[in-house]
Write a protein that holds these residues in place. Sequence first.
Motif, PDB file in Angstrom:
ATOM      1  N   UNK A  54       1.029  -1.295   0.068  1.00  0.00           N
ATOM      2  CA  UNK A  54      -0.088  -0.117   0.018  1.00  0.00           C
ATOM      3  C   UNK A  54       0.721   1.329   0.057  1.00  0.00           C
ATOM      4  N   UNK A  55       2.142   1.218  -0.489  1.00  0.00           N
ATOM      5  CA  UNK A  55       2.931   2.448  -0.663  1.00  0.00           C
ATOM      6  C   UNK A  55       3.495   2.449  -2.143  1.00  0.00           C
ATOM      7  N   UNK A  56       3.002   1.456  -2.886  1.00  0.00           N
ATOM      8  CA  UNK A  56       3.685   1.378  -4.396  1.00  0.00           C
ATOM      9  C   UNK A  56       3.210   2.950  -5.369  1.00  0.00           C
ATOM     10  N   UNK A  57       1.978   3.359  -5.131  1.00  0.00           N
ATOM     11  CA  UNK A  57       1.960   4.672  -5.847  1.00  0.00           C
ATOM     12  C   UNK A  57       2.677   5.711  -5.126  1.00  0.00           C
ATOM     13  N   UNK A  58       2.918   5.925  -3.856  1.00  0.00           N
ATOM     14  CA  UNK A  58       3.608   6.886  -3.459  1.00  0.00           C
ATOM     15  C   UNK A  58       5.014   6.604  -3.529  1.00  0.00           C
ATOM     16  N   UNK A  59       5.561   5.599  -3.800  1.00  0.00           N
ATOM     17  CA  UNK A  59       7.061   5.148  -4.319  1.00  0.00           C
ATOM     18  C   UNK A  59       7.278   5.880  -5.534  1.00  0.00           C
ATOM     19  N   UNK A  60       6.138   5.806  -6.581  1.00  0.00           N
ATOM     20  CA  UNK A  60       6.537   6.212  -7.818  1.00  0.00           C
ATOM     21  C   UNK A  60       5.925   7.499  -8.370  1.00  0.00           C
ATOM     22  N   UNK A  61       5.259   7.998  -7.495  1.00  0.00           N
ATOM     23  CA  UNK A  61       4.798   9.397  -7.709  1.00  0.00           C
ATOM     24  C   UNK A  61       6.075  10.313  -7.863  1.00  0.00           C
ATOM     25  N   UNK A  62       6.812  10.164  -7.077  1.00  0.00           N
ATOM     26  CA  UNK A  62       8.015  11.210  -7.136  1.00  0.00           C
ATOM     27  C   UNK A  62       9.032  10.920  -8.068  1.00  0.00           C
ATOM     28  N   UNK A  63       8.941   9.778  -8.791  1.00  0.00           N
ATOM     29  CA  UNK A  63       9.845   9.560  -9.616  1.00  0.00           C
ATOM     30  C   UNK A  63       9.568  10.111 -11.041  1.00  0.00           C
ATOM     31  N   UNK A  64      10.296  10.751 -11.825  1.00  0.00           N
ATOM     32  CA  UNK A  64       9.856  11.504 -13.037  1.00  0.00           C
ATOM     33  C   UNK A  64       9.665  10.297 -14.260  1.00  0.00           C
ATOM     34  N   UNK A  65       9.048  11.037 -15.200  1.00  0.00           N
ATOM     35  CA  UNK A  65       8.602  10.433 -16.354  1.00  0.00           C
ATOM     36  C   UNK A  65       7.670   9.124 -16.563  1.00  0.00           C
ATOM     37  N   UNK A 115      -9.132   5.051  -1.301  1.00  0.00           N
ATOM     38  CA  UNK A 115      -8.284   4.283  -1.943  1.00  0.00           C
ATOM     39  C   UNK A 115      -7.759   3.113  -0.961  1.00  0.00           C
ATOM     40  N   UNK A 116      -7.154   1.944  -1.661  1.00  0.00           N
ATOM     41  CA  UNK A 116      -6.592   0.712  -0.876  1.00  0.00           C
ATOM     42  C   UNK A 116      -5.218   0.926  -0.929  1.00  0.00           C
ATOM     43  N   UNK A 117      -4.821   2.062  -0.472  1.00  0.00           N
ATOM     44  CA  UNK A 117      -3.194   2.374  -0.671  1.00  0.00           C
ATOM     45  C   UNK A 117      -3.176   3.628   0.598  1.00  0.00           C
ATOM     46  N   UNK A 118      -1.901   3.854   0.877  1.00  0.00           N
ATOM     47  CA  UNK A 118      -1.554   4.645   1.928  1.00  0.00           C
ATOM     48  C   UNK A 118      -2.300   5.984   1.647  1.00  0.00           C
ATOM     49  N   UNK A 119      -2.732   6.861   2.762  1.00  0.00           N
ATOM     50  CA  UNK A 119      -3.397   8.109   2.661  1.00  0.00           C
ATOM     51  C   UNK A 119      -2.210   8.925   2.316  1.00  0.00           C
ATOM     52  N   UNK A 146      -9.434   9.018   2.713  1.00  0.00           N
ATOM     53  CA  UNK A 146      -9.735   7.795   3.271  1.00  0.00           C
ATOM     54  C   UNK A 146      -9.035   6.505   2.722  1.00  0.00           C
ATOM     55  N   UNK A 147      -8.057   6.175   3.252  1.00  0.00           N
ATOM     56  CA  UNK A 147      -7.085   5.079   2.730  1.00  0.00           C
ATOM     57  C   UNK A 147      -6.577   4.480   4.090  1.00  0.00           C
ATOM     58  N   UNK A 148      -5.227   3.901   3.894  1.00  0.00           N
ATOM     59  CA  UNK A 148      -4.529   2.908   5.024  1.00  0.00           C
ATOM     60  C   UNK A 148      -3.844   4.137   5.896  1.00  0.00           C
ATOM     61  N   UNK A 149      -3.914   4.007   7.195  1.00  0.00           N
ATOM     62  CA  UNK A 149      -3.082   4.722   7.943  1.00  0.00           C
ATOM     63  C   UNK A 149      -1.644   4.587   8.339  1.00  0.00           C
ATOM     64  N   UNK A 150      -1.143   4.963   9.117  1.00  0.00           N
ATOM     65  CA  UNK A 150      -0.006   4.729   9.674  1.00  0.00           C
ATOM     66  C   UNK A 150       0.476   3.489  10.601  1.00  0.00           C
ATOM     67  N   UNK A 156      -8.541  -8.053   6.262  1.00  0.00           N
ATOM     68  CA  UNK A 156      -7.594  -6.958   6.264  1.00  0.00           C
ATOM     69  C   UNK A 156      -8.180  -5.593   6.060  1.00  0.00           C
ATOM     70  N   UNK A 157      -9.265  -5.662   5.193  1.00  0.00           N
ATOM     71  CA  UNK A 157      -9.789  -4.350   4.977  1.00  0.00           C
ATOM     72  C   UNK A 157     -10.571  -3.712   6.175  1.00  0.00           C
ATOM     73  N   UNK A 158     -11.253  -4.731   6.985  1.00  0.00           N
ATOM     74  CA  UNK A 158     -11.866  -4.252   8.129  1.00  0.00           C
ATOM     75  C   UNK A 158     -10.549  -3.970   9.253  1.00  0.00           C
ATOM     76  N   UNK A 159      -9.616  -4.722   9.386  1.00  0.00           N
ATOM     77  CA  UNK A 159      -8.373  -4.025  10.133  1.00  0.00           C
ATOM     78  C   UNK A 159      -7.778  -2.792   9.860  1.00  0.00           C
ATOM     79  N   UNK A 160      -7.884  -2.257   8.733  1.00  0.00           N
ATOM     80  CA  UNK A 160      -7.415  -0.948   8.265  1.00  0.00           C
ATOM     81  C   UNK A 160      -8.737   0.022   8.196  1.00  0.00           C
TER      82      UNK A 160
END
Length: 305
Positions: free
Chosen positions: A115-126, A237-241, A264-268, A280-284
């Motif tokens: 749940x961090x894949x989008x965050x990892x790539x958003x900062x990578x150019x191109x 999103x089913x991803x970190x906020x 609304x997403x996955x917290x810390x 898992x969805x309920x837990x988060x």
Amino acid sequence: MRSAFSKALVEAAQNDKRVLLLTGDHGYALFDEFRRSCPDQYINAGIAEQNMVGVAAGLAKAGFRPVVYGLSAFVPVRVLEQIKIDVCYEKLPVIFTGDGAGLVYSTLGTSHQSFEDIACLRAVPHIDILSPCDAHELTACMRSAFAQAGPVYMRMGKADLGAVHEALPDLECGKLLRVLDGDHPVTLVATGSMVKAAQTLGRELGASVWSAPWIKPLDTTQLSSIAAGTRAIITLEEHSVVGGLGGAVLEALAEAGPRPVLRVGIGEQFSLTCGSHAHAMREHRIDLESVRQRIAPFVAKWQAA
């Protein structure tokens, strides 16, 4: 949704011999038809994902159109450096597909959840980031990915939630897709598996719902227009906020003209217990009932404003 991915991949490979599929020892049943139809275009790179990305970069420089497949915990997270340096730095037309994004591999624990894949790539150019919500969006996303001149990452989440769209949508770079019209003062913007929940909540509230199959880039002009017609926005999103769709929407609206945004997403936290995807969805607290409770005070506030 995964069968739509397989079908789109076979179609692309049959129409273009430059299309090659690279997998890190995953997806055997998923790629049965591909291996039958296009055996010379299939490469099992083994459990060596970093090397697989390097191979894909070399193939792209030689004129091929590589598609790199893996679990999203490994592609892109494990291979972030190779994506950055080998592919994005040279703007190579490699398509990365991360399967099982979010909490899908719930029973395998934190090592296989992503749940961090989008965050990892958003900062990578191109590199563009796609996140389809159903089989129709996925097919459109695959076609758009092959039409891009540079790198693309497409995340695939829970595959069996049912259709959101009735037909193949007209997908344009960076644009949201309208799912539901409504006159409620709050608008819902969701991506991936959470679009289905947003659709249900939108019907309950009488609110407009938008799907975001294109996370990066986002069409700021369209988003500003949507924001101008509502009092507040809720992103799901089913991803970190942090660093996901909600962050992208906030950043865009902060520059274009602010609107209150509830993310609304996955917290810390990591998953602390083991169980099904629903567990898992309920837990988060991103299952439908938990989301309904989480957004209620925000909805009430802006409904009364």
